[in-house]
Scaffold this motif. Sequence first.
Motif, PDB file in Angstrom:
ATOM      1  N   ARG A   7      38.190  40.273  53.783  1.00 47.12           N
ATOM      2  CA  ARG A   7      38.079  39.566  52.422  1.00 47.12           C
ATOM      3  C   ARG A   7      39.322  39.773  51.837  1.00 47.12           C
ATOM      4  O   ARG A   7      39.986  38.894  51.127  1.00 47.12           O
ATOM      5  N   ASN A  14      35.776  35.076  46.900  1.00 49.03           N
ATOM      6  CA  ASN A  14      35.296  35.739  48.154  1.00 49.03           C
ATOM      7  C   ASN A  14      35.812  36.989  48.498  1.00 49.03           C
ATOM      8  O   ASN A  14      35.670  37.461  49.783  1.00 49.03           O
ATOM      9  N   SER A  15      37.080  37.308  47.715  1.00 48.03           N
ATOM     10  CA  SER A  15      37.931  38.356  48.099  1.00 48.03           C
ATOM     11  C   SER A  15      36.853  39.874  48.041  1.00 48.03           C
ATOM     12  O   SER A  15      37.182  41.008  48.541  1.00 48.03           O
ATOM     13  N   VAL A  37      32.769  41.716  47.992  1.00 46.74           N
ATOM     14  CA  VAL A  37      31.470  41.172  48.438  1.00 46.74           C
ATOM     15  C   VAL A  37      30.536  41.725  47.585  1.00 46.74           C
ATOM     16  O   VAL A  37      30.372  42.718  46.769  1.00 46.74           O
ATOM     17  N   GLU A  48      30.990  44.128  57.031  1.00 43.55           N
ATOM     18  CA  GLU A  48      32.169  43.788  56.322  1.00 43.55           C
ATOM     19  C   GLU A  48      33.239  44.076  56.912  1.00 43.55           C
ATOM     20  O   GLU A  48      34.329  43.373  57.553  1.00 43.55           O
TER      21      GLU A  48
END
Length: 284
Positions: free
Chosen positions: A280, A201-202, A204, A273
């Motif tokens: 992230r 999940n680091s 997008v 984000e």
Amino acid sequence: MFRRLLSSSTSLFPLRFPNPLSYPCPKNIFLPNISYAPLRLSSPMSQMSRPPSVPIPSVDKADRAELVRALETSLGSAFSSEPITPSPGPLIVVISGPSGVGKDAVIKRLREVRQNLHFVVTATSRARRPGEVDGEDYYFVSKEEFLRMVQNDELLEYALVYGEYKGIPRRQVREYMARGCDVVLRVDIQGARTLRRILGNSAVFVFVMAESEAAMVERLVERRTESREELLVRIATAREEVTHVRNFDYVVVNRDGELERAVRLVEAIIDAEKAKVRQRGAVI
Ligand SMILES: Nc1ncnc2c1ncn2[C@@H]1O[C@H](COP(=O)(O)OP(=O)(O)OP(=O)(O)O)[C@@H](O)[C@H]1O
């Protein structure tokens, strides 16, 4: 022979390629402060006692600066101009989707309108299409050169797609992130799956799709870059690939004639984000 290959490949960007690091990622570079300094807050209220000798002037009558100074004195410390939250760090945006949905078109436009963004130039062994520029759209390399890059672990991810290799130069991602740039990686579904395994999940993950299968086929046919056989394979593959959307974070529908809208949505995703409380924080 092997030694000679190794020594000639110590650079990620072989000499015949324009070095992408030589052109800037942002139009106006903005290097965020990524040193996450602890927040400087005043002492807790409970520890403060208002000095009786400092009266706070009337809000209606007092000069603004005088009022702020009095408030500071009353609360026991000067108001800090440091950012209250750390600036967001650089983001890795993975853009994927079936063939012909408009990934390249979206990215091309995104690069024109978005600052502080670097599109990672993928290395590929496929032939150059009319209008494509070596070092800008892709690095067009021979299969032998590509395999040499694989052997030297120069690629973050690579795959054999429709009989041709495609891979992401690792160093390019690192260097641009170190400069504070967001980086965009363009990969096919297979590549997105591998990147999810590597990055979790680091990063997008954005899935681009057309509004319908018919629209997607129309675009592929209109592009006239594939043979009949290639079209059959791509369309059959695309049918299956659409089901992978569930492994992505966002979906962007690129409707016919509405490229700008799709690009705006990708921008909105990046903005959202950047506003996340928990970033992230990708490390390559
Ligand atoms: N919103 C849109 N409306 C109309 N045409 C579009 C739109 N987006 C892209 N196109 C056109 O559709 C064709 C396919 O787009 P593009 O090459 O960007 O797809 P792609 O997803 O990158 O495909 P591939 O994965 O096969 O490289 C191109 O000719 C492009 O100009």
